[in-house]
Design an enzyme around this catalytic site. Structure first.
Site, PDB file in Angstrom:
ATOM      1  N   ALA A   1      20.006  44.837  70.587  1.00  0.00           N
ATOM      2  CA  ALA A   1      19.937  46.278  70.692  1.00  0.00           C
ATOM      3  C   ALA A   1      18.678  46.758  71.189  1.00  0.00           C
ATOM      4  O   ALA A   1      17.449  46.762  70.390  1.00  0.00           O
ATOM      5  CB  ALA A   1      20.209  47.092  69.349  1.00  0.00           C
TER       6      ALA A   1
ATOM      7  N   GLU B   1      18.441  52.443  75.036  1.00  0.00           N
ATOM      8  CA  GLU B   1      18.946  53.747  74.504  1.00  0.00           C
ATOM      9  C   GLU B   1      19.095  54.670  75.754  1.00  0.00           C
ATOM     10  O   GLU B   1      18.808  54.484  76.863  1.00  0.00           O
ATOM     11  CB  GLU B   1      17.448  54.300  73.853  1.00  0.00           C
ATOM     12  CG  GLU B   1      17.096  53.470  72.721  1.00  0.00           C
ATOM     13  CD  GLU B   1      16.101  53.906  71.835  1.00  0.00           C
ATOM     14  OE1 GLU B   1      15.385  54.992  72.170  1.00  0.00           O
ATOM     15  OE2 GLU B   1      15.601  53.128  70.822  1.00  0.00           O
ATOM     16  N   PRO B   2      19.653  56.009  75.183  1.00  0.00           N
ATOM     17  CA  PRO B   2      19.812  56.716  76.569  1.00  0.00           C
ATOM     18  C   PRO B   2      19.035  57.210  77.393  1.00  0.00           C
ATOM     19  O   PRO B   2      19.335  57.179  78.817  1.00  0.00           O
ATOM     20  CB  PRO B   2      20.206  58.247  75.794  1.00  0.00           C
ATOM     21  CG  PRO B   2      20.765  57.656  74.358  1.00  0.00           C
ATOM     22  CD  PRO B   2      19.992  56.604  74.119  1.00  0.00           C
TER      23      PRO B   2
ATOM     24  N   SER C   1      16.253  50.626  82.231  1.00  0.00           N
ATOM     25  CA  SER C   1      15.459  49.646  82.944  1.00  0.00           C
ATOM     26  C   SER C   1      14.032  49.664  82.497  1.00  0.00           C
ATOM     27  O   SER C   1      13.213  48.614  82.506  1.00  0.00           O
ATOM     28  CB  SER C   1      15.409  49.883  84.542  1.00  0.00           C
ATOM     29  OG  SER C   1      16.652  49.930  84.675  1.00  0.00           O
TER      30      SER C   1
ATOM     31  N   PHE D   1      25.313  51.151  74.630  1.00  0.00           N
ATOM     32  CA  PHE D   1      25.637  50.093  75.517  1.00  0.00           C
ATOM     33  C   PHE D   1      25.368  48.816  74.738  1.00  0.00           C
ATOM     34  O   PHE D   1      25.045  47.818  75.339  1.00  0.00           O
ATOM     35  CB  PHE D   1      24.928  49.931  76.743  1.00  0.00           C
ATOM     36  CG  PHE D   1      25.231  51.166  77.766  1.00  0.00           C
ATOM     37  CD1 PHE D   1      26.407  51.923  77.587  1.00  0.00           C
ATOM     38  CD2 PHE D   1      24.178  51.521  78.685  1.00  0.00           C
ATOM     39  CE1 PHE D   1      26.815  52.826  78.428  1.00  0.00           C
ATOM     40  CE2 PHE D   1      24.372  52.630  79.497  1.00  0.00           C
ATOM     41  CZ  PHE D   1      25.731  53.278  79.478  1.00  0.00           C
ATOM     42  N   ILE D   2      25.735  48.615  73.178  1.00  0.00           N
ATOM     43  CA  ILE D   2      25.067  47.532  72.500  1.00  0.00           C
ATOM     44  C   ILE D   2      26.322  46.464  72.628  1.00  0.00           C
ATOM     45  O   ILE D   2      27.308  46.866  71.840  1.00  0.00           O
ATOM     46  CB  ILE D   2      24.470  47.929  71.415  1.00  0.00           C
ATOM     47  CG1 ILE D   2      23.451  48.730  71.453  1.00  0.00           C
ATOM     48  CG2 ILE D   2      24.180  46.485  70.706  1.00  0.00           C
ATOM     49  CD1 ILE D   2      22.321  48.229  72.478  1.00  0.00           C
TER      50      ILE D   2
ATOM     51  N   GLY E   1      47.357  42.460  99.635  1.00  0.00           N
ATOM     52  CA  GLY E   1      47.780  43.442  98.724  1.00  0.00           C
ATOM     53  C   GLY E   1      47.735  42.863  97.248  1.00  0.00           C
ATOM     54  O   GLY E   1      47.622  43.689  96.288  1.00  0.00           O
TER      55      GLY E   1
ATOM     56  N   GLU F   1      20.964  43.029  81.440  1.00  0.00           N
ATOM     57  CA  GLU F   1      19.609  42.067  81.391  1.00  0.00           C
ATOM     58  C   GLU F   1      18.646  42.096  82.563  1.00  0.00           C
ATOM     59  O   GLU F   1      18.245  41.199  83.032  1.00  0.00           O
ATOM     60  CB  GLU F   1      20.342  40.663  81.256  1.00  0.00           C
ATOM     61  CG  GLU F   1      21.008  40.290  80.447  1.00  0.00           C
ATOM     62  CD  GLU F   1      20.255  39.884  78.982  1.00  0.00           C
ATOM     63  OE1 GLU F   1      19.289  39.085  79.162  1.00  0.00           O
ATOM     64  OE2 GLU F   1      20.645  40.090  77.885  1.00  0.00           O
TER      65      GLU F   1
ATOM     66  N   THR G   1      18.705  45.121  85.911  1.00  0.00           N
ATOM     67  CA  THR G   1      19.489  45.520  87.176  1.00  0.00           C
ATOM     68  C   THR G   1      18.893  44.523  88.157  1.00  0.00           C
ATOM     69  O   THR G   1      17.875  44.063  88.278  1.00  0.00           O
ATOM     70  CB  THR G   1      19.381  47.017  87.486  1.00  0.00           C
ATOM     71  OG1 THR G   1      18.168  47.356  88.064  1.00  0.00           O
ATOM     72  CG2 THR G   1      19.976  48.025  86.443  1.00  0.00           C
TER      73      THR G   1
END
Ligand SMILES: Cc1cc2nc3c(=O)[nH]c(=O)nc-3n(C[C@H](O)[C@H](O)[C@H](O)COP(=O)(O)OP(=O)(O)OC[C@H]3O[C@@H](n4cnc5c(N)ncnc54)[C@H](O)[C@@H]3O)c2cc1C
Length: 388
Positions: A130, A133-134, A138, A162-163, A348, A371, A373
């Site tokens: 973890a 955070e918001p 990056s 996003f953990i 298709g 990990e 960008t």
């Protein structure tokens, strides 16, 4: 296709590792691949896959023997990540995240911490890493989660987003800032938060484009009291531990992306050998041959680079961060390109859910983002050539 079989037989594995990889390949083809569609369509956490992986004892391969493990080479680990991810990218990332979160405890934990925490993962527990955070993606140094020492405890407040496996993990390797250190970079510290800690809550899980079976959680800490015995290293050592851990997790993200790329490539080759238009196999059209030639060549080169990085790590090299960035960046860009081009091969049909290529394309996208960008990796690679 002999090219790829030859590359696979050249993976530097011991006979025991090769046997294990054969078992992982069988499990991946016979069970994990079969469940992948259900897992994706229902956003179902793949517990059956996790159990099957545990029955093979796969977590043990990254835990030292003294703590209940049966360590194998980094090449063997990467080969298993690639194989599982080829069958089901969601399952692949859940298993790889165990390694990403636990390796820092193996490398930086005290004897007491290792003896207490590692057997739980060797026996099949899930772990989370973890960091994000918001307002700190990056640039992880912007994190705000606080660690305040209080007697024998550390009081944790804040939240992460996003953990991967954040809602189901038994152990969370949690990064935050030590309240008594003012410098925002030097304050970063790391501890292990155990499942069931009062004050810990799951805020939500994300509804995602791909990897729908892997849970991605926002988690919160409200005056969580964590024993000081769970602090890894000293207060302020978090950034050093973070960089060292990312070096080992990034090649694993590369292996995961290459699993997706190989799956798309094999599906594509099979389809254009069967499907005919204008009386010819699709593979007989030169426009398609040129696309296939580019993807086959790039895939072969990138797979070779994967084993090169594995050999560096297994050889004891400490400074391989640029090679790891190159692998993560190129493998994930390739997974995105190959899966997109293979959807094109299918016409298709590729856009519909009857074939798994549309899932592979959705699964590939995140590998360019997590990990670090790929913009960040390009910056890291470029900067590494600056004369100091
Ligand atoms: C499915 C999923 C699973 C994840 N799992 C985990 C997990 O287990 N643990 C965890 O801690 N995190 C996890 N993450 C978080 C992930 O690592 C971050 O999303 C990622 O690091 C990017 O951060 P951000 O989303 O805040 O984007 P931002 O940092 O806001 O970036 C936005 C855009 O700006 C660009 N950008 C930012 N800085 C630069 C720069 N210096 N130069 C050029 N361009 C730049 C980026 O490349 C990107 O295109 C996960 C995310 C997802 C979606």
């Amino acid at each position: 296709m002999k090219i790829f079989e030859r590359l696979d037989t050249a993976i530097p594995l011991s006979p025991d590792e090769q046997l294990l990889l054969d078992s992982v390949r069988a499990l991946s083809n016979d069970e994990i691949k079969v469940r992948a569609e259900h897992v994706d369509k229902n956003s179902a956490f793949p517990w059956e896959n996790v159990q099957a992986i545990n029955q093979l004892g796969l977590n043990a391969m990254f835990i030292p023997e003294a703590y209940g493990g049966a360590p194998l080479s980094y090449a063997a680990y990467l080969a298993c990540v690639r194989e599982i991810s080829k069958a089901c990218a969601a399952t692949g990332i859940i298993w790889a995240t165990n390694f990403h979160a636990i390796k820092p405890v193996v490398d930086f934990g005290s004897e007491e911490q290792k003896a207490r925490l590692l057997p739980r993962i060797a026996e099949g527990g899930l772990a989370s890493l973890a960091i994000t955070e918001p307002d700190a993606g990056s640039d992880a140094t912007g994190m705000r989660t606080s660690f305040t020492p209080d007697g024998d405890d550390i009081v944790v407040n804040g939240g992460k987003i996003f953990i991967t496996s954040g809602d189901v993990a038994d152990l969370i390797l949690l990064f935050g800032k030590w309240s008594e250190i003012d410098d925002p970079k030097k304050a970063i510290s790391v501890l292990v938060l155990e499942k069931g800690t009062p004050g810990f809550s799951v805020v939500r899980t994300e509804d995602k484009m791909g990897h729908r079976g892997s849970s991605t959680a926002a988690i919160a800490f409200d005056n969580c009291r964590v024993p000081r015995a769970n602090l890894i290293g000293q207060p302020g050592e978090g950034l050093r531990i973070l960089f060292s851990s990312l070096n080992k997790s990034r090649p694993s993200i590369g292996a995961h992306a290459l699993g997706i790329a190989r799956a798309a490539f094999e599906d594509g080759v099979a389809y254009i050998n069967e499907r005919k238009q204008s009386g010819r196999k699709i593979l007989e059209f030169q426009g398609i041959q040129f696309m296939l030639a580019d993807m086959a060549t790039d895939l072969a080169m990138c797979e070779r680079w994967l084993w090169h990085v594995a050999a560096l790590v297994d050889g004891g090299e400490k400074d391989f961060s640029t090679e790891a960035s190159m692998l993560k960046m190129r493998a994930s860009d390739l997974a995105m390109r190959i899966s997109t081009d293979v959807v094109q091969f299918f016409g298709g049909y590729g856009y519909c859910t009857d074939y798994r290529v549309e899932r592979l394309m959705r699964d590939a996208k995140i590998s360019q983002i997590w990990e670090g960008t790929n913009q960040v990796h390009r910056q890291l690679i470029g900067r590494s050539f600056l004369n100091k």
